[in-house]
Motif scaffolding. Structure first.
Motif, PDB file in Angstrom:
ATOM      1  N   UNK A 191      12.596  69.509  66.642  1.00  0.00           N
ATOM      2  CA  UNK A 191      12.396  68.577  65.538  1.00  0.00           C
ATOM      3  C   UNK A 191      12.743  69.236  64.210  1.00  0.00           C
ATOM      4  N   UNK A 192      12.284  70.469  64.019  1.00  0.00           N
ATOM      5  CA  UNK A 192      12.588  71.148  62.754  1.00  0.00           C
ATOM      6  C   UNK A 192      14.085  71.359  62.589  1.00  0.00           C
ATOM      7  N   UNK A 193      14.758  71.705  63.666  1.00  0.00           N
ATOM      8  CA  UNK A 193      16.211  71.894  63.581  1.00  0.00           C
ATOM      9  C   UNK A 193      16.897  70.607  63.136  1.00  0.00           C
ATOM     10  N   UNK A 202      13.889  59.369  58.531  1.00  0.00           N
ATOM     11  CA  UNK A 202      12.584  59.179  59.179  1.00  0.00           C
ATOM     12  C   UNK A 202      12.563  59.791  60.566  1.00  0.00           C
ATOM     13  N   UNK A 203      11.374  60.194  60.949  1.00  0.00           N
ATOM     14  CA  UNK A 203      11.072  60.559  62.329  1.00  0.00           C
ATOM     15  C   UNK A 203      10.108  59.516  62.861  1.00  0.00           C
ATOM     16  N   UNK A 204      10.488  58.822  63.933  1.00  0.00           N
ATOM     17  CA  UNK A 204       9.652  57.774  64.527  1.00  0.00           C
ATOM     18  C   UNK A 204       9.154  58.244  65.891  1.00  0.00           C
ATOM     19  N   UNK A 223       1.916  68.927  63.706  1.00  0.00           N
ATOM     20  CA  UNK A 223       3.074  69.740  63.348  1.00  0.00           C
ATOM     21  C   UNK A 223       4.238  68.895  62.881  1.00  0.00           C
ATOM     22  N   UNK A 224       4.452  67.745  63.540  1.00  0.00           N
ATOM     23  CA  UNK A 224       5.533  66.843  63.134  1.00  0.00           C
ATOM     24  C   UNK A 224       5.294  66.295  61.734  1.00  0.00           C
ATOM     25  N   UNK A 235       7.447  59.914  58.026  1.00  0.00           N
ATOM     26  CA  UNK A 235       6.846  60.004  59.355  1.00  0.00           C
ATOM     27  C   UNK A 235       6.337  58.621  59.756  1.00  0.00           C
ATOM     28  N   UNK A 236       6.950  58.059  60.814  1.00  0.00           N
ATOM     29  CA  UNK A 236       6.614  56.702  61.269  1.00  0.00           C
ATOM     30  C   UNK A 236       5.886  56.790  62.600  1.00  0.00           C
TER      31      UNK A 236
END
Length: 463
Positions: A191-193, A202-204, A223-224, A235-236
């Motif tokens: 995820x970090x990469x 966004x990250x869902x 962490x996310x 962040x969704x």
């Protein structure tokens, strides 16, 4: 002249015997064939609470709950009363050049459960809510990318499908929305990469994945959230299935003390009668979308704030609060998981029971004994994941329990009952699973005869 009182229930009774014929001719013939093949074409006539009744009056326990929409059970009197009150009131519904009082009330009450968010956008479904989230995230950040997790499910409309990894749903519809990237669930390094490019709007994520009932590690969601904050990514939390008390908290993210920038709700919010979706978000995000008077309607949906949908949402929240259904889900879920988990050491095909509240996955896997292994391998070679049908079909036919496999090619059965189930219902579930799993360990036996039939059908379909 049309009668003032059109009796649709009478129409239902008159045409019930023709339901399969009408669907084959005018709707989805393949679904009719599936139901007949596995013996599910029993003609349900009535639904009350957590129970369904077929054409012969037999009672079934519903552990599917319409894919999670019937959290308060079917035909709850409070919900029905609320909808009737709207229909009897001659309200000025969907004026459009006006604002809805009932939408204001429902938004206010939803935000009381999620006090760190400020604004609500209403839609017609879970998938439409995901579509809104994609637009809002891109519009608010000016970035193109959306990151989602492997094994995810976010819906079947074009944008939502672009965030759904299952190839069974994607095949034939690609190329999909550009800029969408999958990372493994529970993999913070990946995820970090992905986020480090600073091109990700966004990250869902589903806090608990519906396809497989996959659980996050204790570190993953916090962490996310921290990574999203670090890289300026929204962040969704897709709580369309996990929200509204399903997991024993109003939102599943509460188990991990996470506060997303957006929360998506639908399914149970409808009460099972009138579709509705809700996107809850921060004012800073919302104001970047609706930032001027000439952009007041830059995104919307014609039916989204209709009075019946808003009334359904209000009534559902009232029932959840009055009947303490969040607490009930936590209690009954813990009891049921414990009862099923106790079976694991006694059955080599039963591997794990997991979940939170009344979102439970019962996972099966390859046996060790030679006779069972041979039968398992025949099923798997014909169609991966076919074994679970040897559990769900007898649960339905012999024990009157309706449930589902947790996704294509998976060995997990998902339990998603109404939050109103009782201690007696849990005992019913325990007895039924114990009996069916025990029968699955007898080779030869009736269950494996069913397996041969399913294998033959799979071979014919692939020929």
């Amino acid at each position: 002249m049309l009668k003032a009182n059109l009796d649709v229930s009478e129409m239902f009774v008159e045409r019930e015997a023709q339901r399969s014929t009408m669907h084959s001719r005018h709707l989805n013939e393949q679904l009719v064939r599936v139901l007949k093949t596995i013996g599910y074409d029993v003609g349900f006539q009535k639904g009350q609470g957590q129970y369904l009744y077929d054409r012969d009056g037999a009672r079934y326990l519903d552990l599917l709950s319409g894919f999670g929409v019937f959290a308060i059970g079917r035909n709850h009197p409070t919900l029905r009363g609320a909808l009737k009150s709207v229909l009897d009131s001659d309200m000025p519904n969907l004026v459009q050049l006006d604002v809805s009082t009932l939408a204001g009330i429902l938004a206010e009450r939803l935000l009381e459960y999620v006090p760190y968010l400020d604004k609500v956008f209403f839609a017609n479904s879970g998938a439409e809510t995901v579509e809104a989230a994609i637009k809002f995230a891109r519009g608010a950040t000016g970035r193109p990318g959306i990151v989602y997790c492997g094994h995810s499910y976010h819906g079947l409309t074009y944008g939502a499908l672009s965030l759904t990894e299952d190839s069974n749903f994607r095949a034939g519809f690609e190329p999909l929305l550009p800029g969408c990237t999958a990372v493994p669930f529970n993999d913070l390094a990946a995820l970090e990469q992905a986020l480090s490019s600073r091109e990700i709007a966004a990250f869902i994520v589903e806090p608990i994945q519906g396809k497989g009932v996959n659980m996050p590690s204790d570190e993953f969601l916090p962490g996310a959230a921290a990574l999203c904050k670090k890289y300026g990514t929204i962040f969704i939390a897709d709580e369309i299935q996990t929200g509204m008390g399903r997991t024993g908290r109003f939102l599943a993210v509460e188990h991990w003390n996470v506060e997303p920038d957006m929360v998506l709700l639908s399914k149970a919010l409808s009460g099972g009668h009138v579709p509705v979706g809700a996107l809850l978000t921060r004012k800073s995000i919302f104001d970047k979308i609706f930032n001027r008077m000439d952009r007041a309607v830059v995104h919307g949906s014609t039916f989204a704030k209709n009075d019946l949908a808003m009334a359904a949402g209000i009534a559902t929240l009232e029932v959840i609060k009055a009947e303490k259904l969040v607490e009930a889900a936590a209690k009954r879920g813990a009891e049921l998981r414990l009862a099923l988990t106790r079976m694991v050491p006694g059955y080599e095909l039963l591997k794990e029971v997991r979940g939170k509240g009344l979102m439970i996955g019962v996972e099966f896997g390859p046996p060790k004994s030679l006779r069972l292994k041979a039968s398992w391998n025949v099923l798997e070679s014909a169609n991966k994941g076919l074994f679970c049908q040897l559990i769900t079909v007898p649960l339905f036919k012999d024990h009157k329990i309706l449930t589902q496999v947790a996704g294509h090619g998976l060995h997990t059965i998902k339990l998603l009952p109404p939050l109103t189930i009782t201690e007696e219902d849990c005992a019913w579930i325990e007895r039924a699973f114990d009996d069916v799993i025990a029968q699955s360990h007898k080779v030869p036996g009736a269950i494996w005869s069913l397996g041969k039939t399913l294998v033959d059908n799979a071979i014919r379909k692939s020929a």
